[in-house]
Design a protein around this motif. Structure first.
Motif, short mmCIF file in Angstrom:
data_model
loop_
_atom_site.label_atom_id
_atom_site.label_comp_id
_atom_site.label_asym_id
_atom_site.label_seq_id
_atom_site.Cartn_x
_atom_site.Cartn_y
_atom_site.Cartn_z
N ARG A 1 0.70 -1.25 0.04
CA ARG A 1 -0.05 -0.06 -0.01
C ARG A 1 0.75 1.20 -0.05
O ARG A 1 1.58 1.28 0.78
CB ARG A 1 -0.93 0.07 1.30
N ILE A 2 0.65 2.29 -0.89
CA ILE A 2 1.11 3.44 -1.02
C ILE A 2 0.42 4.58 -1.44
O ILE A 2 -0.38 4.38 -2.18
CB ILE A 2 2.53 3.42 -2.03
N ASP A 3 0.44 5.40 -0.61
CA ASP A 3 -0.53 6.70 -0.71
C ASP A 3 -0.20 7.73 0.18
O ASP A 3 0.41 7.63 1.23
CB ASP A 3 -1.94 6.56 -0.67
N GLY B 1 2.11 3.58 -10.71
CA GLY B 1 0.87 4.00 -9.77
C GLY B 1 0.97 5.46 -9.71
O GLY B 1 -0.27 5.92 -9.84
N TYR B 2 2.17 6.24 -9.50
CA TYR B 2 1.87 7.90 -9.26
C TYR B 2 1.27 8.23 -10.50
O TYR B 2 0.84 9.65 -10.24
CB TYR B 2 3.11 8.08 -8.85
N VAL B 3 1.40 7.87 -11.79
CA VAL B 3 0.72 8.63 -12.77
C VAL B 3 -0.41 7.97 -13.26
O VAL B 3 -1.02 8.58 -14.35
CB VAL B 3 1.70 8.74 -13.96
N SER C 1 2.95 -1.43 -10.06
CA SER C 1 4.39 -1.00 -9.33
C SER C 1 4.58 0.36 -8.72
O SER C 1 4.11 1.24 -9.50
CB SER C 1 5.66 -1.29 -10.17
N CYS C 2 5.07 0.36 -7.53
CA CYS C 2 5.39 1.92 -7.18
C CYS C 2 6.86 2.42 -7.97
O CYS C 2 7.60 1.46 -8.04
CB CYS C 2 5.30 2.08 -5.80
N VAL C 3 6.56 3.66 -8.14
CA VAL C 3 8.00 4.02 -8.84
C VAL C 3 9.00 4.17 -8.07
O VAL C 3 10.35 4.12 -8.20
CB VAL C 3 7.83 5.62 -9.58
N SER C 4 8.64 4.26 -6.66
CA SER C 4 9.82 4.21 -5.47
C SER C 4 10.36 3.01 -5.07
O SER C 4 11.10 2.96 -3.96
CB SER C 4 9.27 5.31 -4.37
MO LIG Z 1 3.89 5.25 -6.20
#
Ligand SMILES: [Mo]
Ligand SMILES: Nc1nc2c(c(=O)[nH]1)N[C@H]1C(S)=C(S)[C@@H](COP(=O)(O)O)O[C@H]1N2
Length: 532
Positions: free
Chosen positions: A253-255, A388-390, A300-303
């Motif tokens: 989970r990322i947000d 995910g961030y975009v 996938s998360c960019v980080s």
């Molecule tokens: Mo992300």
């Protein structure tokens, strides 16, 4: 107990016959304790009222959200990488500690300047209110109620505890006074600890979990033609190898949300607006009626760092974004699909991607269940092949069609690339660290959505690259499991993995950091092989 033991002198009868310096120290400590408890009780009460009434925001949460929002992105990333998924609790603890330390200082000033503490608490409350109304889900009036309750309770507690020390002159009265002080302090401390716990507990009643449980996806999802949800068809599954489909409660989970937005599905709707011929609004029922598409997509998360676990694969159920856009009619110049969440997170990607054949869904289901609240209930975007961030906005509230060149999503001004195609990556999951000599299984996952994976190779120390066995292929948008058995004698080895994507491009060994557009480089792991 010695008289120069300042901590003990607060509570021990010995302090009675102490030299004159000690009572003043004792009273300084009392003032600090009173201030600390005053601040603690102020915070604890706000938490309690936030738990009792759903519309009253938690001011600690609000300040936490504002801190995340206003911090430079480097600080946020540092917080996430240092505290992991505990970053938000860690921040809450920080806020509480700072508040009570400030409260202790306030207590010292309270006798000479009785007006000072209420004013300082009101200023702090004002910060809480300001933080709360940044959140579009919060109405200011309710934040004011929480803040006023806190200030009143905190000031009263401070006054009461301080007042306990004033009248005593005779030794007997002083002893009695000390006893009352200790009891009140203990009682106050109990309130400070219990009220937030009760508040948190009560707040759980406000979650949308019950409404979510009412939604039955099995009725609307068409029978799948995709292979069943499996792990590894290999006699027994490889222990420690990531499952092909990550269970919802294990999915990363990322947000930026300090608390998970609780979106009532009965009143929720999403809007398509901006550069379209017809602005459209869809309720959850509208989406449920149309949600017949299922797709396996790796998010996938960019980080995510090399070897990291901010990546996962799931089966998503939803409505193709392109269908909704066709109905709305995208106008010329509408080059960006920008999604926004109920809490004002935004993400944008080129309009052309929704129609280029990849999966691009308004998703309402994850692995056969309604989206979990942590993953965006009631609806989110899932777009294959981009980070995910975009793209992957959770708790979706609207989709705006606008100009890609002139409007940026949340993370772009914070130093991340405007476009975010997912880089080819591979990861070693097993062995963990230590294994017994003999046949050693090396296994992991590799992904290159939307190009797919055509081969995975491993290398031991500086040996040759060796092609490994690939697990079931569920499509180019998903990761693939891989494994390899090798005979090893005792010793330490460095195992490295690399993947080749569907276009034949081999994963680069040139290491780049996650910022600004995703980590690259090979994952290596040192394993130690012990005597059997
Ligand atoms: Mo992300
Ligand atoms: N509303 C909202 N959606 C969001 C984010 C966010 O901060 N807020 N973060 C994005 C990022 S950076 C990622 S990597 C994915 C992660 O999705 P997950 O938490 O379901 O794994 O969600 C995306 N969607």
């Amino acid at each position: 107990v010695s008289n120069n033991d300042t901590t003990a002198s607060v509570i021990t009868p010995d302090a009675d016959d102490a030299p004159s310096v000690t009572p003043s120290r004792a009273s300084a400590n009392r003032e600090r304790i009173a201030g600390l408890l005053g601040a603690g009780i102020a915070l604890a009460t706000t938490e309690l009222v936030a738990g009792i009434w759903a519309r009253v925001p938690s001011l600690i949460e609000s300040v936490g959200e504002a801190v995340i929002d206003l911090s430079p992105s480097a600080v946020v990333k540092f917080g996430i990488s240092t505290f992991g998924t505990n970053d938000k609790p860690a921040l809450a603890v920080g806020i509480v500690v700072i508040s009570v330390v400030a409260g202790a200082a306030l207590g010292r000033s309270a006798k000479a300047r009785p007006w000072f503490a209420p004013i300082a608490m009101s200023v702090a409350a004002g910060v809480g209110i300001a933080a709360a109304i940044r959140n579009p889900l919060v109405s200011g009036g309710w934040a004011v109620i929480a803040a006023v309750t806190g200030v009143v309770a905190g000031t009263a507690a401070l006054r009461y505890i301080l007042g306990l020390g004033t009248s005593a002159s005779a030794p007997a009265a002083a002893t009695e006074d000390r006893r009352r002080f200790v009891l009140s302090t203990a009682g106050g401390l109990g309130v400070v600890l219990a009220a937030p716990l009760i508040g948190r507990r009560l707040a759980k009643r406000h979650t949308v979990e019950a409404a979510r449980a009412q939604i039955d996806l099995s009725a609307i999802a068409s029978p799948s033609t995709l292979p069943p949800v499996t792990t590894v068809p290999r006699g027994s599954a490889i222990e420690g190898l990531t499952p092909l489909y990550v269970p919802n409660d294990e999915f990363y989970r990322i947000d930026t949300a300090f608390t998970i937005p609780q979106v009532d599905p009965a009143t929720w709707s999403m809007r398509i607006k901006g550069m379209v011929d017809n602005e459209l609004t869809f309720t959850l029922d509208d989406l449920l009626a149309r949600a017949t598409t299922q797709a396996d997509v790796t998010l996938s998360c960019v980080s995510n760092r090399i070897g990291g676990d901010l990546v996962g694969n799931a089966r998503w159920t939803g409505v193709p974004l392109q269908d909704l856009l066709d109905e709305a009619g995208v106008q010329p110049g509408g080059t960006q699909i920008m999604s926004r969440s109920v809490d004002d997170f935004t993400a944008g990607f080129p309009t052309s991607l929704a129609g280029d054949g990849r999966t691009a869904l308004v998703a309402i289901g994850m692995n056969g269940e309604p989206l979990p609240t942590r993953h965006g209930f009631p609806a989110r975007l899932v777009v294959a092949g981009i980070y995910g961030y975009v793209s992957a906005t959770k708790w979706l509230s609207e989709i705006e069609i606008n100009d890609f060149e002139s409007v940026d999503g949340y993370w772009i001004p914070r130093g991340w690339s405007k476009e975010g195609p997912i880089k080819t990556q591979s990861r070693i999951d097993v062995p963990r660290e230590q294994v017994a000599a003999g046949t050693v299984t090396i296994a992991g996952v590799a992904w290159a959505p939307i190009r797919g994976i055509s081969a995975v190779e491993v290398r031991i120390d500086d040996g040759p690259w060796t092609e490994v066995t690939l697990g079931p292929d569920i499509g180019e948008e998903s990761w693939i499991q891989w494994w390899h058995d090798v005979e090893l004698v005792p010793g330490r080895y460095v195992v490295t993995v690399r993947a080749t994507d569907g276009t034949g491009a081999v994963q680069t060994d040139v290491v780049t950091r996650p910022a600004p557009n995703g980590a690259a480089g090979h994952h290596s792991k040192t394993i130690s092989v012990a005597e059997v």
